[in-house]
Scaffold this motif. Sequence first.
Motif, PDB file in Angstrom:
ATOM      1  N   THR A 244       0.831  -1.207   0.000  1.00 36.35           N
ATOM      2  CA  THR A 244       0.000   0.000   0.000  1.00 36.35           C
ATOM      3  C   THR A 244       0.862   1.253   0.000  1.00 36.35           C
ATOM      4  O   THR A 244       0.587   2.224  -0.721  1.00 36.35           O
ATOM      5  CB  THR A 244      -0.923   0.005   1.225  1.00 36.35           C
ATOM      6  OG1 THR A 244      -1.775  -1.155   1.174  1.00 36.35           O
ATOM      7  CG2 THR A 244      -1.786   1.256   1.267  1.00 36.35           C
ATOM      8  N   VAL A 245       1.933   1.240   0.797  1.00 37.06           N
ATOM      9  CA  VAL A 245       2.833   2.392   0.848  1.00 37.06           C
ATOM     10  C   VAL A 245       3.541   2.577  -0.492  1.00 37.06           C
ATOM     11  O   VAL A 245       3.629   3.697  -1.025  1.00 37.06           O
ATOM     12  CB  VAL A 245       3.857   2.218   1.988  1.00 37.06           C
ATOM     13  CG1 VAL A 245       4.925   3.317   1.927  1.00 37.06           C
ATOM     14  CG2 VAL A 245       3.159   2.236   3.342  1.00 37.06           C
ATOM     15  N   VAL A 246       4.059   1.489  -1.064  1.00 36.22           N
ATOM     16  CA  VAL A 246       4.783   1.575  -2.330  1.00 36.22           C
ATOM     17  C   VAL A 246       3.869   2.104  -3.443  1.00 36.22           C
ATOM     18  O   VAL A 246       4.303   2.876  -4.307  1.00 36.22           O
ATOM     19  CB  VAL A 246       5.382   0.206  -2.710  1.00 36.22           C
ATOM     20  CG1 VAL A 246       5.998   0.241  -4.103  1.00 36.22           C
ATOM     21  CG2 VAL A 246       6.422  -0.220  -1.682  1.00 36.22           C
ATOM     22  N   ARG A 247       2.597   1.714  -3.411  1.00 32.20           N
ATOM     23  CA  ARG A 247       1.655   2.177  -4.427  1.00 32.20           C
ATOM     24  C   ARG A 247       1.525   3.702  -4.432  1.00 32.20           C
ATOM     25  O   ARG A 247       1.245   4.317  -5.468  1.00 32.20           O
ATOM     26  CB  ARG A 247       0.288   1.538  -4.186  1.00 32.20           C
ATOM     27  CG  ARG A 247      -0.715   1.745  -5.322  1.00 32.20           C
ATOM     28  CD  ARG A 247      -2.043   1.065  -5.022  1.00 32.20           C
ATOM     29  NE  ARG A 247      -1.861  -0.339  -4.760  1.00 32.20           N
ATOM     30  CZ  ARG A 247      -2.186  -0.945  -3.614  1.00 32.20           C
ATOM     31  NH1 ARG A 247      -2.698  -0.249  -2.604  1.00 32.20           N
ATOM     32  NH2 ARG A 247      -1.977  -2.237  -3.454  1.00 32.20           N
ATOM     33  N   LEU A 248       1.738   4.332  -3.288  1.00 29.95           N
ATOM     34  CA  LEU A 248       1.605   5.784  -3.170  1.00 29.95           C
ATOM     35  C   LEU A 248       2.882   6.524  -3.568  1.00 29.95           C
ATOM     36  O   LEU A 248       2.862   7.754  -3.680  1.00 29.95           O
ATOM     37  CB  LEU A 248       1.225   6.152  -1.731  1.00 29.95           C
ATOM     38  CG  LEU A 248      -0.090   5.564  -1.222  1.00 29.95           C
ATOM     39  CD1 LEU A 248      -0.287   5.898   0.250  1.00 29.95           C
ATOM     40  CD2 LEU A 248      -1.270   6.051  -2.055  1.00 29.95           C
ATOM     41  N   LEU A 249       3.972   5.800  -3.749  1.00 33.69           N
ATOM     42  CA  LEU A 249       5.234   6.444  -4.103  1.00 33.69           C
ATOM     43  C   LEU A 249       5.268   6.783  -5.588  1.00 33.69           C
ATOM     44  O   LEU A 249       4.566   6.169  -6.395  1.00 33.69           O
ATOM     45  CB  LEU A 249       6.403   5.512  -3.762  1.00 33.69           C
ATOM     46  CG  LEU A 249       6.564   5.131  -2.285  1.00 33.69           C
ATOM     47  CD1 LEU A 249       7.710   4.133  -2.129  1.00 33.69           C
ATOM     48  CD2 LEU A 249       6.807   6.359  -1.433  1.00 33.69           C
ATOM     49  N   PRO A 250       6.109   7.753  -5.978  1.00 31.07           N
ATOM     50  CA  PRO A 250       6.244   8.054  -7.409  1.00 31.07           C
ATOM     51  C   PRO A 250       6.917   6.904  -8.142  1.00 31.07           C
ATOM     52  O   PRO A 250       7.624   6.078  -7.547  1.00 31.07           O
ATOM     53  CB  PRO A 250       7.113   9.313  -7.427  1.00 31.07           C
ATOM     54  CG  PRO A 250       7.857   9.289  -6.131  1.00 31.07           C
ATOM     55  CD  PRO A 250       6.939   8.648  -5.138  1.00 31.07           C
TER      56      PRO A 250
END
Length: 293
Positions: A244-250
């Motif tokens: 979930t966190v990685v999905r929000l990264l550029p």
Amino acid sequence: MGRYTRLREIRRMDPERDFEQIFRWLTQYEFPWDYAQGVSVAFLRDYGVPRISQLLDRTQEFERNGQKRYDDTVLLGYEMAADGFDSARGRAAARHLNRIHGKYRIPDNDFRYVLATTVVGPGRWIDRYGWRPLCANEKAALALVGHKLAELMGIPDAPRTMAGYEKLLDDYEAAMFAYHPANHRVANATFRVMASWYPAALRPAVARFSLALLDEPLLRALGFPVQPPWLRTLAHRTLRARATVVRLLPARPDSRPGLSRPRSYPFGYTLDDLGPAWAQHRPLRPLPREDTR
């Protein structure tokens, strides 16, 4: 670049023609960490087959040079794919890989199974723990890379589709998974390598966490206990939270591919450095159907 820009481009590509480019984007930009974890699980699955683990146990490569053995496997794959499998660099790496394997009598069934673990393992890991699931073209590209490797290594009857590799893997494990002390020894040596990447105080927890991610048939074949449900749930939710966190990264920029840093070669390597030292003294043979004129 948007988070889904490469995915949109991949969906417009033809896997039969563009599988190498899709593979590079998948492994170096979209899912570099997840692909590496899937490859690590693929190593462990190989050890569930006693015939494979007994050969690895006899060589003592993981016991004596575990980190180097891990790095060499990853780097040989990188060398074959970096400039294209049919490039001079890719074919040189394939000839070197065949030189190493040529010392041993390895049945084609085992070769096909090991190939299946390297195709299916990363694919299933990414679908379960990646920041998004693989699209159809990415799965097709993984399978076609596996088929290309089989071609370069002279392995007959390798599948060309992810479904074919999944059936091969599942059927082979149902027939061949069984406990043997060699399975446990080689798996233990591999876990020691993986645990060494973390501070000493965290290594016991990392080992338990890793075991919690493995399925019951594999754990029993390796001689490890099935982890309690609470720990398996915790491990699963931790990795889903990471996704979930990685999905929000550029998106990773083109200038920063996610390449692994081989711990065994802090000052660089040559192709002859990869693999056991004795391999340098074995003859290099042409690849299957390679023009030697």
